[in-house]
Design an enzyme around this catalytic site. Sequence first.
Site, PDB file in Angstrom:
ATOM      1  N   CYS A  94       1.815  44.712   2.260  1.00  8.18           N
ATOM      2  CA  CYS A  94       2.948  45.592   1.979  1.00  8.18           C
ATOM      3  C   CYS A  94       3.792  45.808   3.228  1.00  8.18           C
ATOM      4  O   CYS A  94       5.024  45.779   3.172  1.00  8.18           O
ATOM      5  CB  CYS A  94       2.438  46.928   1.442  1.00  8.18           C
ATOM      6  N   CYS A 193      -1.239  54.325  -2.050  1.00 15.77           N
ATOM      7  CA  CYS A 193      -0.234  54.945  -2.905  1.00 15.77           C
ATOM      8  C   CYS A 193      -0.507  54.657  -4.376  1.00 15.77           C
ATOM      9  O   CYS A 193      -0.343  55.538  -5.229  1.00 15.77           O
ATOM     10  CB  CYS A 193       1.165  54.467  -2.508  1.00 15.77           C
TER      11      CYS A 193
END
EC number: 2.8.1.13
Length: 351
Positions: A94, A193
């Site tokens: 990410c 997340c």
Amino acid sequence: MKKVVVGLSGGVDSSTAAAILHHQGYEVIGLTLWLMKGKGQCCSEGMIDAADLCEQLGVPHQIVDIRDLFQTHIVDYLVTGYSAGITPLPCSQCNKTVKFGPMVQYAREELGCDRIATGHYARISYDEATGRYQLLRAIDRNKDQSYFLYDLSQDLLAATIFPLGELEKTDTRRIATEYGLKTADKPESQDLCLVESNGSMRAFLDKYLAPKSGDIVDTTGKILGQHDGVHHYTIGQRKGLGIAAAEPLYVIELDAENNKVVVGDRTKVTQPECTVNRVNWVSIAEPSTPIHAEVQIRYRSTPTPVTVIPLENSRVRLVFDEPQFSITPGQAAVWYDGEKVLGGGIIEQFS
């Protein structure tokens, strides 16, 4: 005035990073990446907090929609990996492909700015002798995030500022309080997340992967129990197997092709070496001969002595001084020289 684009999640770390740079005289532009599709509570709350911070500082705030990018490079990456019997590490992927890369591109192309900053705990220095940017551990070793940043290219490191790299976490909150930031007392995120927005990794995976019952077997092939999908297990797992045995058993193999979870004693999940692919050499150029370093095979694992043997096609072999427990395919192995990140990559499945 120097211009910098600061990535804002709405948390205390990124907020303080922006405030520090603002008070240092930078022209700060706040940038929040819209990552998740659906009702991702963490994203919506983060956007509001980031917007409030920028209003407080008197700086512009922009939101960039990269939900499709996040879906492809993170969600699909995780689902594909887990279904194949590996345990992917989404954070380093990410950082490179979803956060830092797009942020630098947007800053350069849309805002005419060549510097970005984030609230990560890490440091960057430039080695004039080698002409390379070096990635270093943060001063606050307990908060150090260099493990997740090993895949950043030289171009991305050259464009990045880490204002919190020299601070302890307690200093960050103190500074946030001194600046009167609304996020000063905001609790930290405790998990990925995706996990926070779904409740658990299992719940997240169950949205994409249907239950698929199969056998839990020992190394002789004897059936010891049943599972409802190999994607619910990881190498080294002991708890939650639902089987009774005279001695502790651990997951030693995830055979996705035959839909089997293989278990064995601790010795079966302890390895003297492993192979790593998708290697990125960070603070040094790729060596032509083996080097000695210290490696972390998980974020919180203790660095352990290792010999790093370069192979072809961006791969290395790691030979540990002492065999390591629960080397997990899909996770990152990152090797260091003291505080300096030398390189890292993704652990391959064992053949």
